[in-house]
Enzyme design. Structure first.
Site, mmCIF file in Angstrom:
data_model
loop_
_atom_site.group_PDB
_atom_site.id
_atom_site.type_symbol
_atom_site.label_atom_id
_atom_site.label_comp_id
_atom_site.label_asym_id
_atom_site.label_seq_id
_atom_site.Cartn_x
_atom_site.Cartn_y
_atom_site.Cartn_z
ATOM 1 N N SER A 145 2.574 -9.286 -3.750
ATOM 2 C CA SER A 145 2.982 -10.117 -2.416
ATOM 3 C C SER A 145 2.289 -10.966 -2.919
ATOM 4 O O SER A 145 0.374 -10.485 -2.941
ATOM 5 C CB SER A 145 3.255 -9.141 -1.294
ATOM 6 O OG SER A 145 3.502 -10.510 -0.204
ATOM 7 N N TYR A 158 -0.593 -4.553 5.608
ATOM 8 C CA TYR A 158 0.435 -4.701 4.281
ATOM 9 C C TYR A 158 -0.744 -5.569 3.265
ATOM 10 O O TYR A 158 -0.433 -5.476 1.909
ATOM 11 C CB TYR A 158 1.212 -5.565 4.784
ATOM 12 C CG TYR A 158 2.477 -5.961 3.548
ATOM 13 C CD1 TYR A 158 3.086 -4.439 3.542
ATOM 14 C CD2 TYR A 158 2.339 -6.886 3.337
ATOM 15 C CE1 TYR A 158 4.475 -5.460 1.782
ATOM 16 C CE2 TYR A 158 3.600 -7.607 2.432
ATOM 17 C CZ TYR A 158 3.908 -6.924 1.995
ATOM 18 O OH TYR A 158 5.759 -7.016 0.477
#
Length: 255
Positions: A145, A158
């Site tokens: 990501s 995350y």
């Protein structure tokens, strides 16, 4: 020449394979001639997807597997070994997010996110290294990501997990080059999936996303799948250790 732009005669293991980006990767790989093995925690989803693909004439198989569990990972390895003897492509796509600020995350949140997003990738790569080596031209693509590269406000655990896998990708590309295993990553920005739809339904938040995205739109799962497919093709045979952003220019946006 065209043999460089195909996945024919390749087998691919794809985690998180029944929804969103993972599903798009499965469909992209099948359309390019690969034989695909789907992994998901939901057995019914796996069965439904496999039937859909095989009814269309594609070669697909799969199994229920929670990649955070050691016993499930071992069972997955045993099944792949029995079915293929070697593995051409490993796509580490399974992952999730809690979307909490740092102080709102519990240690259980942190351990869950890092176990799924980072530890499982670390372990699957290590487990399948011998089969990837056996293929003679193994390829690993880790779906990460842009949150692993810059702050996007979706939660530090995350971000830590994705940043860790980006660096892990670089390390493996060096360590395993001698074994003819290439290791790359793909880093999406906002992609329209069932996981992001609830967030993107907020008009104000969506506008904040689009205002930071030069292409002024959210990405589609197929656009991430295309990057993963390219990195897995013979056409990308001299590319390793790279992290390709699929972000509509988000990371290049300055002011």
């Amino acid at each position: 020449m065209n043999n460089r732009w195909t996945l024919k005669n390749k087998n691919a293991l794809i985690t998180g394979a029944t929804r969103g980006i993972g599903k798009a990767i499965v469909e992209e790989f099948l359309s390019l001639g690969a034989e695909v093995f789907l992994v998901s925690r939901n057995e019914n989803d796996i069965k439904e997807e496999i039937k859909k693909y095989t009814d269309k004439g594609y070669i697909a198989a799969g199994m229920e597997c929670d990649v955070t569990k050691e016993s499930d990972r071992k069972n997955l390895f045993d099944e792949i070994l029995k079915k293929y003897n070697s593995l051409d492509i490993l796509i580490n796509n399974a992952g999730t997010n809690t979307r909490k600020r740092t102080l709102d995350n519990t240690i259980d949140d942190f351990e869950y996110l890092t176990s799924l997003n980072m530890k499982s990738v670390f372990e699957l790569c290590r487990i399948f290294q011998p089969l990837l080596k056996e293929s003679g031209s193994g390829s690993i693509v880790n779906i990460v990501s842009v949150a692993g590269i810059t702050s996007v406000g979706t939660g530090s655990p995350y971000a830590i997990s994705k940043a860790g896998i980006i660096h892990f990708t670089k390390y493996l590309s060096v360590e395993w080059a001698k074994d003819n295993i290439r290791v790359n990553a793909v880093a999406p920005w906002y992609i329209r999936t069932s996981l992001t739809e609830p967030v993107l339904k907020n008009a104000e938040y969506l506008e904040s996303v689009l205002s930071r995205t030069p292409m002024n739109r959210v990405g589609e799962p197929e656009e991430v799948a295309a990057a993963a497919a390219f990195l897995s093709m013979p056409a990308a045979s001299y590319i390793t250790g790279e992290c390709i952003s699929v972000d509509g220019g988000f990371l290049k946006y300055g002011f």
